[in-house]
Design a protein around this motif. Sequence first.
Motif, short mmCIF file in Angstrom:
data_model
loop_
_atom_site.label_atom_id
_atom_site.label_comp_id
_atom_site.label_asym_id
_atom_site.label_seq_id
_atom_site.Cartn_x
_atom_site.Cartn_y
_atom_site.Cartn_z
N VAL A 37 0.84 -1.19 0.00
CA VAL A 37 0.00 0.00 0.00
C VAL A 37 0.88 1.25 0.00
CG1 VAL A 37 -1.77 1.26 1.26
CG2 VAL A 37 -1.77 -1.24 1.28
N PRO A 38 0.70 2.19 -0.96
CA PRO A 38 1.44 3.46 -0.90
C PRO A 38 1.15 4.17 0.41
CG PRO A 38 0.36 3.19 -3.02
CD PRO A 38 -0.18 2.10 -2.14
N THR A 39 2.20 4.64 1.09
CA THR A 39 2.07 5.20 2.43
C THR A 39 2.63 6.61 2.47
OG1 THR A 39 2.28 2.97 3.36
CG2 THR A 39 2.61 4.83 4.86
N PHE A 40 1.87 7.51 3.08
CA PHE A 40 2.28 8.91 3.24
C PHE A 40 2.72 9.15 4.68
CE2 PHE A 40 -0.58 8.73 -0.29
CZ PHE A 40 -0.09 9.64 -1.21
N TYR A 41 3.73 10.01 4.84
CA TYR A 41 4.18 10.38 6.18
C TYR A 41 3.05 11.14 6.88
CZ TYR A 41 6.95 12.49 9.88
OH TYR A 41 7.43 12.89 11.10
N PRO A 42 2.75 10.83 8.16
CA PRO A 42 3.52 10.03 9.11
C PRO A 42 3.03 8.58 9.25
CG PRO A 42 1.91 11.31 10.29
CD PRO A 42 1.70 11.62 8.83
N GLY A 43 2.41 8.00 8.22
CA GLY A 43 1.99 6.60 8.31
C GLY A 43 0.53 6.41 7.98
N THR A 44 0.09 6.93 6.82
CA THR A 44 -1.30 6.80 6.42
C THR A 44 -1.35 6.52 4.92
OG1 THR A 44 -3.44 7.93 6.22
CG2 THR A 44 -1.46 9.30 6.12
N SER A 45 -2.34 5.74 4.51
CA SER A 45 -2.55 5.48 3.08
C SER A 45 -3.50 6.50 2.46
CB SER A 45 -3.11 4.07 2.88
OG SER A 45 -4.36 3.92 3.56
N ASP A 46 -4.05 7.40 3.28
CA ASP A 46 -4.97 8.44 2.83
C ASP A 46 -4.18 9.73 2.61
OD1 ASP A 46 -6.97 10.24 2.31
OD2 ASP A 46 -8.14 9.81 4.12
N PRO A 62 15.55 14.22 10.22
CA PRO A 62 15.61 12.77 10.45
C PRO A 62 14.24 12.22 10.83
CG PRO A 62 16.35 13.91 12.40
CD PRO A 62 16.00 14.99 11.40
N GLY A 63 14.17 10.90 10.93
CA GLY A 63 12.98 10.26 11.46
C GLY A 63 11.80 10.18 10.52
N VAL A 64 12.02 10.39 9.22
CA VAL A 64 10.92 10.24 8.27
C VAL A 64 10.89 8.77 7.85
CG1 VAL A 64 9.90 11.08 6.12
CG2 VAL A 64 11.29 12.61 7.52
N ASP A 65 10.29 7.95 8.70
CA ASP A 65 10.33 6.50 8.54
C ASP A 65 8.99 5.98 8.03
OD1 ASP A 65 12.90 6.60 9.60
OD2 ASP A 65 12.12 6.41 11.65
N PHE A 66 9.04 4.85 7.33
CA PHE A 66 7.82 4.26 6.76
C PHE A 66 7.80 2.76 7.05
CE2 PHE A 66 8.61 7.97 4.17
CZ PHE A 66 7.34 8.51 3.99
#
Length: 260
Positions: A37-46, A62-66
Amino acid sequence: RYYVSAMHTPGMALLMTPMGSTAVMRMAASEQDRSYVPTFYPGTSDASRASAIEVRAGDEVPGVDFTLLPTRTVRVSGRVFNSITGNHSRGITVYLLPRDRKGRPFFFRKYTSVEDREGRFEIKGVRPGSYILTATYSDFEGEGYYEARTAIEVGESDVEGVTLVIEQGFELQGRIHVEGVALASQQEQGAEGDGAREEFPIKEILVYLTSYDDVLILPKPRAGRPKADGSFSVEKLSPVLYRVNLNSLSGDYYLKAARV
């Protein structure tokens, strides 16, 4: 301020070409029914719930994690009939694009060539969602570009039996009016000839149509050049939503209104 997203499609590779990057699918049998599923920061598919990241000069963020979540994919299949040639001719490409492509790169699309004599096609690795399915055909002379499209909903099971019929398309006829300027009538054109003086450079104008649903850059634009009396036509149009544009509007002139 940036919106950051991560996506992974098994078997997809990006190739750098003189025209930019393009996507190529090399999907193994074990990968055909699996995607992420394509994921947008901070952790949502919407995409509407994504948070922007502010980057200032000299910053490191830093900390832009997926964490990408796997999802089951399905197949979309059907047949294409070419009413222009009267058969299921080859030379047809079928494209599948998300109906809402906001924030998604253009090259993340799926497509397949129709090589089957009966016009059958199949697109694998499709995630659940809303899509536009488009079949395109260009004649050998390169003068005509034709297409058929339909909206489909993809759920948890395969979508089968989709039928697309490529047709000649429609012709749009219209006329340009210029405030404060009397364009030459048909009779005046015949009486004065092609070299007649024009108060407004109408023949330098190009009326062209663009659609947000286009799947590729067209070999020839959907366009028509007006005659001296302002009349124009644009041929071979598919029944979709278009934006009307005029080019070469110089001086103090601008497009005030377009009515259909």
